[in-house]
Design a protein around this motif. Sequence first.
Motif, mmCIF file in Angstrom:
data_model
loop_
_atom_site.group_PDB
_atom_site.id
_atom_site.type_symbol
_atom_site.label_atom_id
_atom_site.label_comp_id
_atom_site.label_asym_id
_atom_site.label_seq_id
_atom_site.Cartn_x
_atom_site.Cartn_y
_atom_site.Cartn_z
ATOM 1 N N PHE A 146 0.810 -1.220 0.000
ATOM 2 C CA PHE A 146 0.000 0.000 0.000
ATOM 3 C C PHE A 146 0.848 1.278 0.000
ATOM 4 N N LYS A 147 2.153 1.102 -0.081
ATOM 5 C CA LYS A 147 3.040 2.261 -0.078
ATOM 6 C C LYS A 147 3.256 2.852 -1.466
ATOM 7 N N TYR A 148 2.907 2.090 -2.481
ATOM 8 C CA TYR A 148 3.258 2.502 -3.839
ATOM 9 C C TYR A 148 2.043 2.864 -4.670
ATOM 10 N N ASN A 149 2.198 3.905 -5.467
ATOM 11 C CA ASN A 149 1.105 4.337 -6.318
ATOM 12 C C ASN A 149 0.782 3.293 -7.377
ATOM 13 N N THR A 150 -0.485 3.217 -7.723
ATOM 14 C CA THR A 150 -0.939 2.340 -8.791
ATOM 15 C C THR A 150 -1.177 3.214 -10.021
ATOM 16 N N ALA A 151 -1.565 2.569 -11.118
ATOM 17 C CA ALA A 151 -1.832 3.335 -12.338
ATOM 18 C C ALA A 151 -2.905 4.400 -12.076
ATOM 19 N N ARG A 152 -3.838 4.090 -11.206
ATOM 20 C CA ARG A 152 -4.923 5.025 -10.919
ATOM 21 C C ARG A 152 -4.520 6.174 -10.010
ATOM 22 N N THR A 153 -3.546 5.934 -9.143
ATOM 23 C CA THR A 153 -3.191 6.988 -8.194
ATOM 24 C C THR A 153 -1.883 7.703 -8.571
ATOM 25 N N ALA A 154 -1.234 7.257 -9.655
ATOM 26 C CA ALA A 154 0.052 7.862 -10.024
ATOM 27 C C ALA A 154 -0.105 9.363 -10.257
ATOM 28 N N PRO A 155 0.678 10.196 -9.577
ATOM 29 C CA PRO A 155 0.522 11.639 -9.738
ATOM 30 C C PRO A 155 1.066 12.128 -11.073
ATOM 31 N N GLY A 156 0.466 13.162 -11.589
ATOM 32 C CA GLY A 156 0.937 13.847 -12.788
ATOM 33 C C GLY A 156 1.138 15.307 -12.418
ATOM 34 N N PRO A 157 1.209 16.181 -13.417
ATOM 35 C CA PRO A 157 1.485 17.596 -13.134
ATOM 36 C C PRO A 157 0.481 18.228 -12.157
ATOM 37 N N ALA A 158 -0.803 17.930 -12.310
ATOM 38 C CA ALA A 158 -1.817 18.590 -11.474
ATOM 39 C C ALA A 158 -1.644 18.214 -9.997
ATOM 40 N N THR A 193 -8.732 8.542 -13.375
ATOM 41 C CA THR A 193 -7.583 8.423 -12.467
ATOM 42 C C THR A 193 -7.519 9.658 -11.569
ATOM 43 N N ALA A 194 -6.690 9.551 -10.537
ATOM 44 C CA ALA A 194 -6.524 10.664 -9.604
ATOM 45 C C ALA A 194 -6.070 11.915 -10.348
ATOM 46 N N GLU A 195 -5.098 11.738 -11.238
ATOM 47 C CA GLU A 195 -4.546 12.880 -11.962
ATOM 48 C C GLU A 195 -5.595 13.543 -12.861
ATOM 49 N N GLU A 196 -6.384 12.712 -13.540
ATOM 50 C CA GLU A 196 -7.424 13.269 -14.418
ATOM 51 C C GLU A 196 -8.429 14.091 -13.609
ATOM 52 N N ALA A 197 -8.825 13.556 -12.450
ATOM 53 C CA ALA A 197 -9.799 14.257 -11.623
ATOM 54 C C ALA A 197 -9.212 15.582 -11.133
ATOM 55 N N MET A 198 -7.951 15.538 -10.699
ATOM 56 C CA MET A 198 -7.317 16.752 -10.175
ATOM 57 C C MET A 198 -7.198 17.804 -11.269
ATOM 58 N N ALA A 199 -6.820 17.349 -12.470
ATOM 59 C CA ALA A 199 -6.675 18.290 -13.585
ATOM 60 C C ALA A 199 -8.023 18.927 -13.920
ATOM 61 N N GLN A 203 -14.747 8.940 -4.871
ATOM 62 C CA GLN A 203 -13.685 8.105 -5.425
ATOM 63 C C GLN A 203 -12.472 8.954 -5.803
ATOM 64 N N ASP A 204 -12.741 10.110 -6.393
ATOM 65 C CA ASP A 204 -11.660 10.973 -6.851
ATOM 66 C C ASP A 204 -10.938 11.636 -5.680
ATOM 67 N N TYR A 205 -11.702 12.114 -4.701
ATOM 68 C CA TYR A 205 -11.091 12.683 -3.501
ATOM 69 C C TYR A 205 -10.142 11.656 -2.869
ATOM 70 N N SER A 206 -10.623 10.426 -2.777
ATOM 71 C CA SER A 206 -9.833 9.384 -2.109
ATOM 72 C C SER A 206 -8.571 9.057 -2.902
ATOM 73 N N HIS A 207 -8.723 8.898 -4.230
ATOM 74 C CA HIS A 207 -7.558 8.582 -5.057
ATOM 75 C C HIS A 207 -6.497 9.688 -4.963
ATOM 76 N N ILE A 208 -6.945 10.926 -4.956
ATOM 77 C CA ILE A 208 -5.972 12.036 -4.894
ATOM 78 C C ILE A 208 -5.253 12.030 -3.542
ATOM 79 N N MET A 209 -6.011 11.772 -2.490
ATOM 80 C CA MET A 209 -5.381 11.729 -1.169
ATOM 81 C C MET A 209 -4.347 10.598 -1.112
ATOM 82 N N LEU A 210 -4.699 9.445 -1.693
ATOM 83 C CA LEU A 210 -3.756 8.323 -1.714
ATOM 84 C C LEU A 210 -2.510 8.697 -2.521
#
Lengths: 437, 243
Positions: free
Chosen positions: B76-88, B130-136, B143-150
Amino acid sequence: MDDLFKQTETVNSLLARYGVKFGIYKDGVFKEQLFPFDPIPRIITKEEFEYLEKGLKQRVDALNCFLRDVYGEKRIIKDGVIPEEFVFTSSGFLKECDGIVPPKGIYSHISGIDLVQAKDGTWYVLEDNLRVPSGASYPLIARKFTRMASPATFKHYAVEDNSDYADILRRTMDNVNTGGINVILTPGRYNAAYFEHSYLAERTGAILVTGQDLTVEDNVVYYMDYHGGKQRVGCVYRRISDDYLDPMVFVDDSVIGVPHIMSAYRAGNVALINAPGNGIADDKGIYYFVPKMIQYYLGEEPILHNAPTYLPFYEDDRRYVLENFDKLVIKDVAEAGGYGVVFGSKLDPEHRELLIDLIKREPRRFIAQEVIDFKDLDILDDEQRVFRKADLRAFVLTAEKTIVWRSGLTRFSRNPDSFIVNSSQGGGFKDTWVLSR
Amino acid sequence: MDTLRQRVRSLQVSVLPDVPCTAGFDGFGNPIIEGTVAAEHSSFSVDVQGVAEVPSAESDRPIPEQREEGDGSMVFKYNTARTAPGPAIRKLMESVPEPSGDIISDVADIMHLVHSSLRYEKGVTCPETTAEEAMAGGSGVCQDYSHIMLAILRSRGVPCRYVVGYTVGEGESHAWAEVLCDGVWYGMDPTGDSFVGPRHIKVSHGRDYDDCRINRGVFFGARSSSQLVHALVSPVQDQEVRR
């Protein structure tokens, strides 16, 4: 051996008649093509084979120890031998398999280890294939046809018989069978290796099934026969990748898998050959650590060498890779089948910069290897002997103990400039002879 | 599931068509119930009713959810494809306050930040986002709030997981995050900007949304299908449960 060469056409037409084909998808279109057979065998002397055999057993035993550990106690991570991100960021590590101990604790029952021999005679392991390695059926059936076409050849050469593959495979299945029949689970006839699935089923007495022939009730797998009868299945030699194995656990729109088979497996009611989750051990990044595994688990020095490999993940290695970019081969750890392999020297300046940038940004994603000066093998091209790059896939089967099949698949590149021998890239194959004296 | 914070007091599951079901656990330790309907059918439904006991009052400290005894947290320490951060997300991370030394309050700060950086809006994102898409995009749902926090926590090396469950009210399922601190998992709800407490019923956890869907299934047949989900969570008094 001249007689055998004269019979090349006979052997190739027998192979065609028996449907020894290889399917490939190119631009979304399925094409079946013959897997071209070259009559000049790769010959391995008795002494050389004994060396390879020792090294391969050692390697596969260590890989099985690693799989048991990584899905169990994870000692090798806690002891700092393998950095944890190499395990947990790998697409090969399946959390869904964490804590499952397969029947008899065996994870890799059928391992396809790809080796190359350098000009100086040194063998190097290029990669380990512990998921669904294919190819054993080709030298198996080619030997049968060459014996038919040219029996005299085998009077002159003391070649170890290779027809025992089916027996070894059946014993491998029986060894872990939890009670019930053995089946070979195929995605169907449009799979690249469908010939192999059907041939191995025929030779081992296992039933060839597709996902829809199997059903799971109360964590037990059953085969539904054509009369509506139900037979319990104790071992599934599955030729479907982990992703498509169980839509309830992995890719959920898989129609070739068996819903709930993972629960049956978790409950210990069926053996899956090879175990799901093995992708972590043949990950190109983990490959770097295999010699360390041998030392760690077996307390032995590795007998077989890895090709000299660098992990850009480590700063020293990254510096080396960037400084020596043009003499290295760069591999994307997520790709297989000869895809995602790039020779530094062959890139144009633009792509070179792009790749260097990517390596700096995502170092974990790549490995770099020294280009090995292959010992080329001769092949017959219009009755001319020409030299081509070739590798050897050795098949190592683990039942009560680990056995190396006394043959193997030798693949060669038909293109004189290519180093890539994968059948999906249009290569051909040779029989592999192990001499008995 | 039973945790330190919640206890399932009763649970009735019925499926139609009625088939035998097998109970077990998935690879993350979540309880699952599974079965196969072999006969032809034109509809399939699952009805789950039950009572879960949770703390009766909000807490100003996070409430222990589960103890982590083994080494199960590594993954649970590592980002998955869904939680991987991008520029946003990387940009958002610039506004994360400096670590104070108290993990819990640092994580709470991150929760507040995520809560205030995203606009709650239904229908903008979908389950595949994905988290990045939602943030952008700047808006999303639980779901998006949680993914971004992760994504933020994992980028800082903090083990954390995605949780699916229900919250008081009528509608659909809810999602939040759990964070590991000193061997204990604590639930934090970035959508509601609150610690997981009296309003949450936990169903399952995983690395991200994909690991803990409430329903999974396949059917064979040349027909299209549609799905309807309805959830209702309402408080009951202790006496009503005891009966």
